[in-house]
Design a protein around this motif. Structure first.
Motif, mmCIF file in Angstrom:
data_model
loop_
_atom_site.group_PDB
_atom_site.id
_atom_site.type_symbol
_atom_site.label_atom_id
_atom_site.label_comp_id
_atom_site.label_asym_id
_atom_site.label_seq_id
_atom_site.Cartn_x
_atom_site.Cartn_y
_atom_site.Cartn_z
ATOM 1 N N ALA A 84 -6.678 8.999 -2.613
ATOM 2 C CA ALA A 84 -7.761 9.001 -1.988
ATOM 3 C C ALA A 84 -9.141 8.220 -3.459
ATOM 4 O O ALA A 84 -9.928 7.318 -4.078
ATOM 5 N N SER A 85 -8.857 9.477 -3.783
ATOM 6 C CA SER A 85 -10.077 10.538 -4.922
ATOM 7 C C SER A 85 -9.219 9.072 -6.532
ATOM 8 O O SER A 85 -9.665 8.622 -6.859
ATOM 9 N N SER B 204 -11.238 -1.293 0.543
ATOM 10 C CA SER B 204 -9.342 -1.057 0.146
ATOM 11 C C SER B 204 -8.455 -0.395 0.381
ATOM 12 O O SER B 204 -7.616 0.458 0.777
ATOM 13 N N ILE B 205 -9.570 0.882 -0.195
ATOM 14 C CA ILE B 205 -9.049 2.453 0.461
ATOM 15 C C ILE B 205 -8.965 2.989 1.547
ATOM 16 O O ILE B 205 -8.185 3.267 1.828
ATOM 17 N N ARG C 154 -5.744 0.698 2.366
ATOM 18 C CA ARG C 154 -4.750 2.353 2.415
ATOM 19 C C ARG C 154 -3.999 3.236 2.948
ATOM 20 O O ARG C 154 -3.249 3.769 3.421
ATOM 21 N N GLY D 80 -7.505 6.471 -6.168
ATOM 22 C CA GLY D 80 -8.341 5.129 -6.049
ATOM 23 C C GLY D 80 -9.777 4.809 -6.428
ATOM 24 O O GLY D 80 -10.225 3.602 -6.835
ATOM 25 N N MET D 81 -10.567 5.081 -6.107
ATOM 26 C CA MET D 81 -11.925 5.557 -6.384
ATOM 27 C C MET D 81 -11.925 5.762 -8.188
ATOM 28 O O MET D 81 -13.051 4.585 -8.367
ATOM 29 N N ALA E 206 -12.260 7.284 4.408
ATOM 30 C CA ALA E 206 -12.568 6.463 2.928
ATOM 31 C C ALA E 206 -14.205 6.386 2.304
ATOM 32 O O ALA E 206 -14.603 6.950 3.841
ATOM 33 N N MET F 82 -11.591 1.303 -7.192
ATOM 34 C CA MET F 82 -10.830 0.064 -5.588
ATOM 35 C C MET F 82 -11.988 -0.058 -5.185
ATOM 36 O O MET F 82 -12.646 1.435 -4.865
ATOM 37 N N GLN G 100 0.573 -1.243 0.152
ATOM 38 C CA GLN G 100 0.158 0.085 -0.079
ATOM 39 C C GLN G 100 0.995 1.291 -0.091
ATOM 40 O O GLN G 100 0.059 2.069 -0.765
#
Length: 311
Positions: free
Chosen positions: A70-71, A82-83, A86, A73-74, A113, A78, A42
């Motif tokens: 985070a964005s 999972s976010i 991370r 990952g979205m 998240a 994800m 991660q």
């Protein structure tokens, strides 16, 4: 598997703090090899992303950078869980840097998240509801339970709303109940038909169970206001007793009310008011509705949205 096998791809200023953190996890925290590898995966993914964005030092990372991670990952699809994992690894790493005096604040602390989407319960079909509510026992507890189930399904109440109803909140003549919903917001909900009939039946025998000074509409066999857990337990038991295939819960009856009302009326706004939802989007999600019919209604009704007729 060596803990630093992919670190050379990172700049030394980003890599070395990670190496110290991995050693800390191994020697001082005593985490399992699986957990260490998860942290490593991660953190190095995020470190490479930050380096691509031009960051050279961990001290440059602030909350806006963390939100970008985070964005990203979205956007990559994800899962929220999972976010969350991370971001949790990043928070732990920054806590380590603070402990070592290399940072003064944790920029990941204020970033959360995205919420997991709670799966909505499968609603009962009309036949299953009929099967469940075919309670013919005439003892006071059975009459109470049927009245509760009829009210949950007939008025779409939340469990907490139903449990909090007092006798004085019921108006049989008007066919209305005063309920207090989320945020202590009060509303009146209509009830009729079987719901009204079985609340009436219950009121006739309520005195056999309720303590003299008890205000609650629904009481337990101890004579006091029935608990949330007791209602849930009784609903599940009735589902089994009535041989309904689905697990029965108060929320499932409310969900079935919303679904069946919407299927019959196609009036999302009315169902929103009946359910006590502040935002119509909540009702739309709750009932699995395709929002397209709202767009169609808008196109047909709004004066600035109507297509001009050709001359």
């Amino acid at each position: 598997m060596p803990m630093n096998d992919s670190l050379p791809a990172l700049s030394s200023s980003l890599r070395r703090p990670l190496e110290r953190f991995y050693e800390y996890l191994r020697a001082e925290k005593g985490l399992s090899l699986h957990t260490q590898r998860n942290y490593k995966q991660q953190l190095e993914t995020m470190a490479l992303q930050l380096m691509t964005l031009g960051l050279k030092e961990w001290s440059q990372v602030d909350a806006s950078w963390v939100r970008q991670l985070a964005s990203k990952g979205m956007r990559e699809g994800m899962k929220p869980s999972s976010i969350a994992t991370r971001l949790s690894s990043l928070r732990s790493f920054f806590d380590f840097l603070i402990l070592r005096g290399e940072m003064t604040a944790n920029p990941a602390k204020g970033v959360s998240a995205p919420r997991k989407k709670r799966p909505l319960p499968k609603n009962l079909d009309v036949d299953e509801v009929g099967q469940l509510l075919e309670v013919t026992d005439d003892d006071p507890l059975s009459i109470r339970d049927r009245a509760m189930m009829e009210l949950l399904y007939g008025a779409g109440l939340r469990l907490a709303e139903m449990v909090s109803i007092n006798v004085r909140d019921i108006s049989l003549s008007a066919g209305e109940i005063r309920v207090v919903g989320k945020g202590d917001k009060e509303r009146k909900v209509p009830f009729a038909g079987q719901a009204k009939q079985w609340v009436t039946n219950w009121l006739k025998v309520r005195g056999e169970l309720a303590n003299a000074d008890e205000k609650a509409l629904f009481v337990s066999k101890l004579g006091v206001r029935i608990s949330h857990r007791n209602v849930q337990k009784r609903m599940a038991e009735w589902g089994q007793k009535q041989s309904v295939a689905s697990h029965i819960s108060p929320h499932k009856l409310r969900h079935s009310f919303a679904t069946h009302m919407l299927e019959s009326s196609n009036n999302l706004r009315a169902v929103q008011e009946l359910l006590g939802h502040e935002n119509i989007s909540t009702t739309q999600i709750y009932t699995h509705l395709d929002f397209q019919h709202l767009a169609t209604a808008y196109d047909q009704a709004h004066p600035r949205a109507k297509k001009k007729r050709s001359d």
